[in-house]
Design a protein around this motif. Structure first.
Motif, PDB file in Angstrom:
ATOM      1  N   GLU A 122      24.707  15.342  -3.495  1.00 28.35           N
ATOM      2  CA  GLU A 122      23.777  14.471  -2.140  1.00 28.35           C
ATOM      3  C   GLU A 122      24.482  13.686  -2.946  1.00 28.35           C
ATOM      4  O   GLU A 122      24.266  13.559  -4.877  1.00 28.35           O
ATOM      5  CB  GLU A 122      22.287  14.727  -2.550  1.00 28.35           C
ATOM      6  CG  GLU A 122      21.996  16.198  -1.587  1.00 28.35           C
ATOM      7  CD  GLU A 122      21.492  16.110  -0.381  1.00 28.35           C
ATOM      8  OE1 GLU A 122      21.128  14.392  -0.151  1.00 28.35           O
ATOM      9  OE2 GLU A 122      22.089  16.456   0.921  1.00 28.35           O
ATOM     10  N   GLN A 178      26.218  13.162   1.806  1.00 31.79           N
ATOM     11  CA  GLN A 178      26.314  14.294   1.161  1.00 31.79           C
ATOM     12  C   GLN A 178      28.069  14.021   0.893  1.00 31.79           C
ATOM     13  O   GLN A 178      28.254  12.567   0.438  1.00 31.79           O
ATOM     14  CB  GLN A 178      26.725  15.228   1.450  1.00 31.79           C
ATOM     15  CG  GLN A 178      25.206  16.302   1.610  1.00 31.79           C
ATOM     16  CD  GLN A 178      25.611  17.559   1.979  1.00 31.79           C
ATOM     17  OE1 GLN A 178      25.926  17.912   2.931  1.00 31.79           O
ATOM     18  NE2 GLN A 178      23.946  18.523   2.015  1.00 31.79           N
ATOM     19  N   PRO A 187      20.231   8.594  -5.145  1.00 31.68           N
ATOM     20  CA  PRO A 187      19.396   7.225  -4.939  1.00 31.68           C
ATOM     21  C   PRO A 187      19.891   6.330  -5.620  1.00 31.68           C
ATOM     22  O   PRO A 187      19.407   6.437  -7.051  1.00 31.68           O
ATOM     23  CB  PRO A 187      18.083   7.927  -4.480  1.00 31.68           C
ATOM     24  CG  PRO A 187      17.327   8.657  -5.607  1.00 31.68           C
ATOM     25  CD  PRO A 187      18.813   9.568  -5.434  1.00 31.68           C
ATOM     26  N   LEU A 204      19.967   4.040   2.570  1.00 32.20           N
ATOM     27  CA  LEU A 204      21.154   4.710   1.667  1.00 32.20           C
ATOM     28  C   LEU A 204      22.788   3.823   1.086  1.00 32.20           C
ATOM     29  O   LEU A 204      23.201   4.153   0.435  1.00 32.20           O
ATOM     30  CB  LEU A 204      21.698   5.929   1.904  1.00 32.20           C
ATOM     31  CG  LEU A 204      20.989   6.910   2.568  1.00 32.20           C
ATOM     32  CD1 LEU A 204      21.465   7.762   3.743  1.00 32.20           C
ATOM     33  CD2 LEU A 204      20.279   8.122   1.688  1.00 32.20           C
ATOM     34  N   THR A 212      16.164  13.048  12.102  1.00 37.97           N
ATOM     35  CA  THR A 212      16.361  13.511  10.843  1.00 37.97           C
ATOM     36  C   THR A 212      16.325  12.567  10.008  1.00 37.97           C
ATOM     37  O   THR A 212      17.554  11.853   9.730  1.00 37.97           O
ATOM     38  CB  THR A 212      17.414  14.596  10.799  1.00 37.97           C
ATOM     39  OG1 THR A 212      17.579  15.649  11.718  1.00 37.97           O
ATOM     40  CG2 THR A 212      17.593  15.585   9.544  1.00 37.97           C
ATOM     41  N   THR A 213      15.569  12.743   8.960  1.00 37.78           N
ATOM     42  CA  THR A 213      15.680  11.669   7.708  1.00 37.78           C
ATOM     43  C   THR A 213      16.859  11.702   6.710  1.00 37.78           C
ATOM     44  O   THR A 213      18.173  12.552   6.657  1.00 37.78           O
ATOM     45  CB  THR A 213      14.714  11.836   6.324  1.00 37.78           C
ATOM     46  OG1 THR A 213      13.285  11.812   7.143  1.00 37.78           O
ATOM     47  CG2 THR A 213      14.749  11.021   5.150  1.00 37.78           C
ATOM     48  N   VAL A 273      20.707   7.894   9.099  1.00 43.94           N
ATOM     49  CA  VAL A 273      21.620   6.726   8.040  1.00 43.94           C
ATOM     50  C   VAL A 273      21.279   5.271   7.999  1.00 43.94           C
ATOM     51  O   VAL A 273      22.096   5.034   9.540  1.00 43.94           O
ATOM     52  CB  VAL A 273      22.967   7.552   7.833  1.00 43.94           C
ATOM     53  CG1 VAL A 273      24.120   6.445   7.076  1.00 43.94           C
ATOM     54  CG2 VAL A 273      23.322   8.298   7.942  1.00 43.94           C
ATOM     55  N   ARG A 284      20.822  11.753   5.581  1.00 43.05           N
ATOM     56  CA  ARG A 284      21.375  11.776   4.056  1.00 43.05           C
ATOM     57  C   ARG A 284      22.906  11.447   3.339  1.00 43.05           C
ATOM     58  O   ARG A 284      23.343  11.754   4.617  1.00 43.05           O
ATOM     59  CB  ARG A 284      21.169  13.113   3.628  1.00 43.05           C
ATOM     60  CG  ARG A 284      19.454  13.119   3.317  1.00 43.05           C
ATOM     61  CD  ARG A 284      19.167  15.308   3.104  1.00 43.05           C
ATOM     62  NE  ARG A 284      20.137  16.058   2.782  1.00 43.05           N
ATOM     63  CZ  ARG A 284      20.480  16.822   4.109  1.00 43.05           C
ATOM     64  NH1 ARG A 284      19.929  17.297   4.600  1.00 43.05           N
ATOM     65  NH2 ARG A 284      21.426  17.822   3.281  1.00 43.05           N
TER      66      ARG A 284
END
Length: 166
Positions: free
Chosen positions: A117, A7, A120, A27, A2-3, A23, A5
């Motif tokens: 989130e 939080q 970016p 990021l 999964t890409t 991860v 992220r």
């Protein structure tokens, strides 16, 4: 995978970072900016990094977590808590020497803070190189295993200003 992220939440001086999926370096700018926000907060009491849904985490992200722990210890004398029930993640954290700079636990206490989130952020190539270099130097300082694992990368990044051979 999964890409990835990341939080975040904050409630009564407790800062929570939750890493999801894969991860990676992409990021790191957002993570580094949030680390600065945490350590500069006047009401900062504790930090919890939740890795329960982390499938993979790269060395740059691990280096930034080491930075967070080091700054937290320097500023308020606090070791952050890393949460992970996964054996593979625990082995990775131990191989990096993280048991020296984090409280590592298999499960987290729930928080009523709502996770959001991390926004970016865009960095120049030089800023990315600098961030990767800093993260890996921090990891190298933790133990000889890390020093041996990352010395070639650090040397190459240090010489990158002279040439683009990395």
């Amino acid at each position: 995978m999964t890409t990835g992220r990341i939080q975040f939440a904050e409630s009564d001086g407790t800062f929570v970072l939750k890493f999801l999926g894969d991860v990676r370096l992409t990021l790191s700018a957002a993570l580094d900016a949030y680390i600065e926000k945490i350590v500069c907060a006047l009401h900062f009491r504790s930090i919890v990094i939740d890795l329960t849904e982390t499938e993979n985490i790269d060395s740059t992200s691990l280096g930034l977590l080491a930075k967070l722990s080091i700054l937290s210890t320097e500023r308020v004398g606090l070791l952050p808590t890393l949460v992970s029930p996964r054996e593979d993640m625990l082995r990775l954290l131990q191989s990096m020497g993280f048991e020296q700079i984090f409280n590592i636990v298999p499960e987290s206490t729930p928080t009523d803070a709502e996770l959001q989130e991390l926004p970016p952020q865009t960095l120049s190539e030089e800023q990315v190189r600098s961030r990767v270099l800093e993260a890996h130097r921090l990891l190298m300082d933790l133990n000889d295993h890390n020093r041996n694992a990352f010395i070639d990368l650090v040397t190459c990044l240090e010489q990158a200003d002279e040439s683009d051979d990395c």
